[in-house]
Design an enzyme around this catalytic site. Structure first.
Site, PDB file in Angstrom:
ATOM      1  N   GLY A 690       0.831  -1.210   0.000  1.00  0.00           N
ATOM      2  CA  GLY A 690       0.000   0.000   0.000  1.00  0.00           C
ATOM      3  C   GLY A 690       0.861   1.253   0.000  1.00  0.00           C
ATOM      4  CD  GLU A 693      -3.748   6.419   4.864  1.00  0.00           C
ATOM      5  OE1 GLU A 693      -3.909   5.235   4.515  1.00  0.00           O
ATOM      6  OE2 GLU A 693      -4.351   6.931   5.817  1.00  0.00           O
TER       7      GLU A 693
HETATM    8 MO1  MOS Z   1      -7.726   7.166   5.211  1.00  0.00          MO
HETATM    9  S1  MOS Z   1      -7.209   8.954   6.112  1.00  0.00           S
HETATM   10  O1  MOS Z   1      -7.549   5.928   6.286  1.00  0.00           O
HETATM   11  O2  MOS Z   1      -9.266   7.380   4.605  1.00  0.00           O
END
Ligand code: MOS
Length: 737
Positions: A690, A693
């Site tokens: 992933g 983030e």
């Molecule tokens: Mo994300 S900030 O886990 O939608």
């Protein structure tokens, strides 16, 4: 082949306006709702006069607490509930911007004109609203402090100590698409077009509030115009759209305006964080302590877990973290862009930089010295970790070795030059997910999953994974997502979309392939007749015997000979129990250069290199783009973003994209993102980790550390503005003189 850069398959649709976002939808007989929002922060509605509004041409209905049907506050908390306070149920007001009404009309313009004419008077509470955190800090409900080793004893003995307070301000997500829900009823069946990150979450929440079975609700979210966590949970406008549609007996579109987005979709809470590091003189960490408090509403306990995410980063025998909540008179905060990691790593990575100066060790060397070979908190081995390579390659690309250690020692013309670095880590999240793959007689391949496209490239990744498994060209693949009627999946949050649905897509593709192979080898008319199933490969859009390209059969021919319109398979996948024996994270290293004007305090990020290792990369083009987006979010966090409070009005003063500053192109240098190859057999069959983030984690600290290196000013409260640089610079000069 997976890992080859692929252009977005939905790109043309998006840039040509063909992608249907929730507000683009045109339904017959559609009515439009405009939200009325409280203009006081705390108190009660004293009176509502809607006579002029009701007389406005085109106005169909004015819904307030006086006529809104009772909504069912769920007895048990629902994970997709944005806030527990259900509006339009009483005259009480808990925060500025709380919904107090909806005007529904024939057109958006008529609804807006009607909304202007509703006269609402308020009886404000006597006490002024509390908007900024105060003291004393309250411990978070249910959150226990976590301790390993003996931090107090270790701290007492540590020869070098860093003990500082770092803070991050309120921040807002600011996706470009303002959220819109279009609700339409067909008898008892409700359809919601809603740009959500969580189809099932909307279904669950709206069903509970309206008191109807979830099976009666269909949710459609084919495109999400950005979210950053703001459309993860369900906010009141979503279910109020359904209420309005029921009352006017027509489809209703309810859009949240740009300024309403700042009061009705959650926000990142303010954090105050104390980080204490104790080390030996050689820089080896002996103790780590992180306490973070964050603000929440009076009625919900939503925590920004800044301190809970940092203990895994460095080898340290003794540690502890604590979480605290402070109540303020605002709406409920929510997840935003690496909630916890983005804020926590700002504090941790600045503190590590401070320790580097205190021990006179290069910041990169200090991190290598404290490299964690196992997860220091859980003591579990890493599923894979290529952070050393990230440090090495990032530093080489950036030319880190040319850095001179002392603050204010590097210059470029009139600019003070600063180089800073920071580490990044983000956990691998994976959830159960389902997908289906269908091969149709006309040659099309349909891949479907009830997941979401938020700009990260889900359509393209699903197509690439299916194409790879089926030996097809990606152009043959059609992807369907964003519909709760499709195979059920998980929330697109916590960077988990591809980790979760990738294996499901691959498994469904393999199963449909098995079906085709079964038909082919059993069919006397097939060139593959009598072959061993395990010798058949899917290559170049057809099935072929290993090593014998002449013995091949086409999917379309197999379907035609068997008179089948299509063959399909569905698969559900879930994390393996073996994965629980490992600690799984994506890692990275940020290197930032800033220029600071010593006269004006102006800060420009002038160069940026980051290296990431995040398992298998399905599509380097979109993965890199996501990581760059994360870094831009980090630059915003470091230098610009702040939701300022207006104490007089009782809410955020920054409620548009002029006042709330996010980085524009001129604020962002070319960002070089290195994607390191990494294999991980633990995270999932595809080995992804992933990247949604990971890019923002540590980025703000890298910039802050560069600002310190440039100026000698350690700004621990974000954002780092020219004003802070200048005022503190002058103060220290005066003290010095
Ligand atoms: Mo994300 S900030 O886990 O939608």
């Amino acid at each position: 082949m997976l890992g080859t850069p692929v252009l977005r398959i939905d790109g043309a649709l998006k840039v040509s306006g063909g992608a249907m976002y929730a507000a683009d939808l045109n339904l017959p007989n559609l009515a439009y709702g405009v939200l009325l929002c409280s203009t006081i922060a705390k108190g009660r509605i004293a009176s509502i006069d809607a006579r002029d509004a009701a007389a406005q041409p085109g106005v169909l209905q004015i819904i307030t607490y006086a006529n809104c049907p009772p909504l069912h506050q769920p007895a048990k908390p629902i994970s997709s509930q944005g806030q527990s306070l259900v509006p339009l149920q009483s005259a009480d007001i808990a925060y500025y911007g709380e919904h107090v009404g909806i005007v529904v009309a024939e057109s958006f313009e008529a609804a807006a004109a009607g909304a202007d004419l509703v006269e609402i008077t308020y009886a404000p509470a006597n006490a002024p609203p509390v908007l900024m955190p105060g003291k004393p800090l309250k411990a978070a409900g249910g959150a226990r402090d976590t301790t390993w080793g003996n931090p107090n004893a270790a701290l007492a003995k540590a020869p070098i100590k860093i003990d500082q307070i770092y803070s991050t301000p309120y921040e807002h997500h600011n996706p470009i698409e303002p959220p819109t829900t279009t609700a339409s009823w067909d008898g008892d069946e409700l359809t919601l077009h809603d740009g959500t990150q969580w189809l099932a979450g909307v279904r669950m929440m709206v069903a509970a509030l309206l008191g109807i079975p979830p099976a009666n609700i269909r949710v459609l979210s084919p495109f999400v115009g950005g979210s950053f966590g703001s459309k993860r949970v369900v906010w009141p406008h979503v279910y109020l759209a359904a209420v309005a549609a029921k009352l006017v007996n027509r489809p209703v579109r309810l859009s949240v305006s740009r300024s309403q987005m700042y009061t009705t979709l959650g926000y990142r809470p303010q954090t105050t964080q104390q980080v204490t590091l104790g080390s030996a003189r050689d820089g080896r960490l002996l103790v780590f302590r992180h306490t973070a408090s964050s603000t929440t509403s009076e009625f919900d306990s939503v925590i920004e877990p800044a301190s809970a995410k940092t203990g895994m980063m460095y080898a340290c025998p003794n540690g502890t973290f604590a979480r605290k909540l402070q109540r303020v008179d605002l709406g409920t905060p929510t997840t935003m862009r690496a909630p916890g990691e983005a804020t926590g790593f700002f504090a941790l990575e600045c503190a590590m930089d401070e320790l580097a100066y205190a021990t006179k060790i290069d910041p990169l060397k200090l991190r290598l010295l404290n490299y964690a070979n196992v997860d220091p908190m859980s003591k579990l081995p890493w599923s894979s970790k290529s952070l050393k390579e990230c440090y090495a390659q990032g530093a080489a690309k950036f030319d880190w070795k040319k850095r001179s250690a002392a603050p204010r020692s590097m210059r470029q013309g009139q600019w003070l030059l600063g180089w800073g670095m920071a580490s990044a880590a983000y956990p691998v999240n994976r959830s159960p997910a389902s997908a289906s793959v269908t091969i149709v007689a006309d040659g099309r391949v349909l891949v479907a999953s009830g997941t979401h496209e938020m700009g990260g490239g889900t359509y393209t990744a699903m197509a690439a994974i299916a194409a790879d498994a089926l030996g097809q060209d990606i152009s043959a693949i059609q992807v369907e997502l964003g519909d709760s009627n499709l195979p059920a999946t998980t929330v697109s949050g916590g960077s988990r979309t591809i980790n979760s649905i990738g294996p499901a897509v691959e498994a469904a593709a393999m199963q449909v392939l098995d079906k085709f192979v079964g038909f082919a080898i059993a069919d006397p008319d097939s060139p593959l007749h009598g072959a061993q199933a395990s010798d058949v490969r899917a290559i170049n859009g057809r099935l072929q015997l290993e090593g014998q390209p002449m013995r091949a059969d086409r999917f379309t021919q197999i379907l035609a000979r068997n008179k089948l319109p299509s063959l399909s398979a569905s698969a559900s996948t879930a994390p393996s129990t073996a994965a629980t024996k490992y600690s799984a994270y994506g890692f990275g290293a940020h290197f930032a250069e800033v220029r600071v004007d010593p006269e004006l305090g102006e800060i420009r990020v002038s160069r940026y290199v980051a290296a990431f290792a995040a398992g298998r990369i399905i599509n380097p083009l979109t993965a890199r783009s996501q990581l760059i987006g994360g870094i831009i979010g980090g630059i915003g966090m470091a230098l610009l973003e702040e939701s300022a409070i207006d104490q007089n009005v009782g809410t955020f003063a920054t409620r548009n994209l002029v006042d709330y500053r996010i980085p524009v192109h001129a604020d962002v240098p070319p960002i070089e993102v290195l994607l390191l190859p990494e294999e991980d057999s633990v995270t999932s069959p595809l080995g992804t980790k992933g990247v949604g983030e990971l890019g923002i984690v540590g980025a703000a600290a890298a910039v802050a550390n560069a600002v310190f290196h440039a100026t000698g000013q350690r700004i621990r409260d974000l954002p780092i503005t020219p004003e802070k640089i200048l005022s503190r610079g002058i103060q220290s000069a005066r003290r010095g003189g």
